[in-house]
Enzyme design. Structure first.
Site, PDB file in Angstrom:
ATOM      1  N   SER A 142       0.615  -1.452   0.052  1.00  0.00           N
ATOM      2  CA  SER A 142      -0.056  -0.130  -0.075  1.00  0.00           C
ATOM      3  C   SER A 142       0.486   1.464   0.226  1.00  0.00           C
ATOM      4  O   SER A 142       1.945   1.432   0.236  1.00  0.00           O
ATOM      5  CB  SER A 142      -0.817  -0.111   1.039  1.00  0.00           C
ATOM      6  OG  SER A 142      -1.485   1.452   1.032  1.00  0.00           O
ATOM      7  N   TYR A 155      -1.810  -1.004  10.192  1.00  0.00           N
ATOM      8  CA  TYR A 155      -1.931  -1.409   8.574  1.00  0.00           C
ATOM      9  C   TYR A 155      -0.688  -0.464   7.910  1.00  0.00           C
ATOM     10  O   TYR A 155      -0.265  -1.585   7.075  1.00  0.00           O
ATOM     11  CB  TYR A 155      -3.227  -0.533   8.401  1.00  0.00           C
ATOM     12  CG  TYR A 155      -3.846  -0.524   6.375  1.00  0.00           C
ATOM     13  CD1 TYR A 155      -4.471  -2.091   6.165  1.00  0.00           C
ATOM     14  CD2 TYR A 155      -2.981  -0.123   5.726  1.00  0.00           C
ATOM     15  CE1 TYR A 155      -4.841  -1.811   4.893  1.00  0.00           C
ATOM     16  CE2 TYR A 155      -3.403  -0.390   4.416  1.00  0.00           C
ATOM     17  CZ  TYR A 155      -4.036  -1.417   4.019  1.00  0.00           C
ATOM     18  OH  TYR A 155      -4.437  -1.368   2.819  1.00  0.00           O
TER      19      TYR A 155
END
Length: 277
Positions: A142, A155
């Site tokens: 990401s 995350y």
């Protein structure tokens, strides 16, 4: 990969978002599919829709948190095709909570899905991939691996770990001829925000619904566009892919001013939140 036609492709997290779109894009290229997700109903619907379009699709209801999942998928690929040609480790989850107060159980769950799910998928399939010609692994990281907003510490940590792991794995598999592509998407219009495990919003939104709406305003790229970009990157033999203008800008800031990347991403998110008020 020079061609996807007739090749066996495994995709985790295939019931929605990038995984679902990628399954469709791979099927359109003639790939044979083995799809996995913990949402059995949505997974069955995706598989049925693809079969209706003439695709060769198998599906396995499973959760990458279970250490047996990757081995089960590898065994299914071995039985069906003699081994996989492409493995896409896409399954991912989000937990919303400030770094200092996130419950350890939630932090471990997120790392178990986002990072260890990738590791297990790679370890289970590398023996198959290494003995077959023109094979590839795709690991979903990401832009948050470069910098992230408040409440997304684990995350970001899990996705940074995926990026680093992929970079090393690529070198280890270079002589075997296995392509390792790490993907860093920006905001993609998926269900990850609405399905996030919300522990503590930490002041970034008024409610979980507000958080999902905020994410929708920030997410500029469709899953179909993301899937198309991944397929093209595979066919070019790329090793790293940034998806979306926001990801490319985040990468540029990370190169020029790495200490400011999270501040920039946080400011971008705040503007999206303010537009909704």
């Amino acid at each position: 990969m020079r061609s996807l036609n007739g090749r066996g492709a495994v995709v985790t997290g295939a019931a929605s978002g990038i995984g679902e779109a990628l399954a469709g894009a791979l099927a359109a290229r003639g790939a044979k599919l083995l799809l996995a997700d913990r949402d059995a109903a949505r997974l069955d619907a995706v598989a049925a829709a693809l079969r209706g379009r003439g695709a060769d699709v198998d599906a396995l209801d499973c959760d990458v948190v279970d250490p047996a999942t990757a081995d089960a998928l590898a065994a299914r690929a071995e039985a069906r095709w003699g081994g996989a040609d492409l493995v896409v480790n896409n399954a991912g989850v989000s937990v919303v909570a400030p770094a200092a107060t996130m419950p350890e159980a939630d932090a471990r769950w997120q790392m178990d899905v986002n990072f260890w799910g990738v590791v297990r998928g790679c370890r289970a399939f590398v023996p198959q991939l290494a003995r077959r010609p023109d094979t590839a692994i795709v690991n979903l990281s990401s832009v948050f691996a470069l910098g992230a907003t408040p409440t997304q510490s684990m995350y970001a940590a899990s996705k940074a770990a995926v990026r680093a792991y992929s970079d090393v794995l690529r070198e280890e598999l270079r002589e075997a001829g296995v392509q390792v592509l790490v993907v860093l998407p920006g905001g993609i219009r998926t269900r990850i925000a609405e399905s996030a495990r919300v522990v503590d919003l930490g002041g970034i939104a008024d409610s979980p619904e507000d958080l999902a709406a905020q994410f929708a305003r920030m997410a500029r790229t469709s899953p179909a566009d993301a899937a198309g970009a991944i397929v093209r990157a595979l066919e070019r033999g790329d090793t790293r892919l940034l998806i979306g203008a926001d990801a490319r800008l985040g990468d540029l800031i990370a190169r020029l001013a790495p200490g400011r990347t999270s501040a920039w991403i946080t400011a971008f998110a705040k503007r999206a939140r303010d537009r909704g008020r």
